[in-house]
Design an enzyme around this catalytic site. Structure first.
Site, PDB file in Angstrom:
ATOM      1  N   TYR A   1      53.082  33.779  47.820  1.00  0.00           N
ATOM      2  CA  TYR A   1      51.876  34.507  48.229  1.00  0.00           C
ATOM      3  C   TYR A   1      50.508  33.982  47.960  1.00  0.00           C
ATOM      4  O   TYR A   1      50.368  32.857  47.707  1.00  0.00           O
ATOM      5  CB  TYR A   1      51.907  35.953  46.490  1.00  0.00           C
ATOM      6  N   CYS A   2      49.614  35.264  48.451  1.00  0.00           N
ATOM      7  CA  CYS A   2      48.100  33.883  48.972  1.00  0.00           C
ATOM      8  C   CYS A   2      47.812  35.440  48.170  1.00  0.00           C
ATOM      9  O   CYS A   2      48.122  37.004  47.528  1.00  0.00           O
ATOM     10  CB  CYS A   2      48.217  33.549  50.028  1.00  0.00           C
ATOM     11  N   ALA A   3      46.487  36.057  48.933  1.00  0.00           N
ATOM     12  CA  ALA A   3      45.768  37.070  48.979  1.00  0.00           C
ATOM     13  C   ALA A   3      46.025  38.257  49.785  1.00  0.00           C
ATOM     14  O   ALA A   3      46.269  38.924  49.113  1.00  0.00           O
ATOM     15  CB  ALA A   3      44.142  36.825  49.596  1.00  0.00           C
TER      16      ALA A   3
ATOM     17  N   GLY B   1      48.843  37.723  51.961  1.00  0.00           N
ATOM     18  CA  GLY B   1      50.615  37.587  52.600  1.00  0.00           C
ATOM     19  C   GLY B   1      50.739  36.631  53.414  1.00  0.00           C
ATOM     20  O   GLY B   1      51.549  36.022  54.122  1.00  0.00           O
TER      21      GLY B   1
ATOM     22  N   THR C   1      48.254  39.352  46.524  1.00  0.00           N
ATOM     23  CA  THR C   1      47.868  39.483  45.417  1.00  0.00           C
ATOM     24  C   THR C   1      47.111  41.449  45.076  1.00  0.00           C
ATOM     25  O   THR C   1      47.205  42.121  44.642  1.00  0.00           O
ATOM     26  CB  THR C   1      46.355  39.021  45.131  1.00  0.00           C
TER      27      THR C   1
END
Length: 234
Positions: free
Chosen positions: A90-92, A94, A119
């Protein structure tokens, strides 16, 4: 007849092509609900591909960290993950994690799932992020006191660093095998920035050996227990 044969030949080629191109996963990006369900399964590894700064601001429980935008760091850290075990990334938003997921699949990871929306989507769904424990930096003066006498092994690492996690049991074994022979000083790679600058530790993990305040050896990454042991006893 020729038209019919040509039609079926084209259909067969298309099917073969589809099978080959579908060798990876069809459901690479998954919803928050699906991601959470997999996260609750113990067999999954979880990787945060944001920067260390973003990670410290809030992360998913149990996540390791490797910055996708830092290609050297990302490749070095992810090679210590198990490609046979399913991986959640995951990242901030996607976007970065989707790119990272595709790269990891190409590198031989069997199963990789990306959190759609990152997130941001996680928090919009009412889910919370874990917060880093707020603690004071190890001061330079305190660190210098710790390394002045005897044999001191400095371990610069972090809980969210994959190779650091691999080295933890190695260091514990050395402590058990060589009781009273050396002192271990842990330096947090995400917090103790002043000490890291002082000893010029710019990779995680980094190991530095001091004897009566003088540096006698250093190395970084995955190091065999026998190598560290020999340096301590030298």
């Amino acid at each position: 007849m020729k038209k019919c044969l040509l039609k079926y030949s084209c259909l067969f080629i298309l099917m073969v092509f589809s099978a080959c191109s579908g060798k990876g996963q069809s459901n690479l990006s998954i919803s928050v609900a699906e991601f959470e369900s997999k996260l609750n399964s113990e067999k999954f590894q979880i990787l945060d591909v944001r920067t260390a700064g973003e990670f410290k601001a809030g992360y998913l429980k149990g996540a390791l960290q490797a910055d996708w935008l830092n290609k050297k760091e990302f490749e070095e850290r992810t090679k210590h993950l198990n490609p046979e075990n399913p991986l959640l990334v995951y990242c901030a938003s996607g976007v970065r994690s989707e790119q990272a997921a595709k790269w990891l699949l190409k590198k031989g990871f069997k199963e990789v799932y990306n959190l759609k929306g990152g997130t941001s989507a996680w928090q919009l769904s009412g889910k919370k992020l874990e917060a880093s424990e707020v603690k004071a930096q190890l001061s330079v003066s305190e660190f210098e006191k710790k390394i002045q006498t005897g044999i001191v092994l400095v371990d610069v690492g972090a809980e969210w660093c994959p190779p650091c996690k691999k080295m933890d049991p190695v260091i514990r074994q050395l402590q058990a095998e060589l009781p009273g022979t050396f002192q271990l000083v842990k330096v947090d790679g995400g917090i103790d920035i002043d000490v890291m600058k002082l000893i010029k530790a710019d990779a995680l993990p980094t190991f530095v050996l001091y004897k009566n305040g003088k540096e006698v050896w250093r190395d970084f990454g995955i190091i065999a227990k026998e190598v560290i042991r020999s340096k301590i006893l030298q």
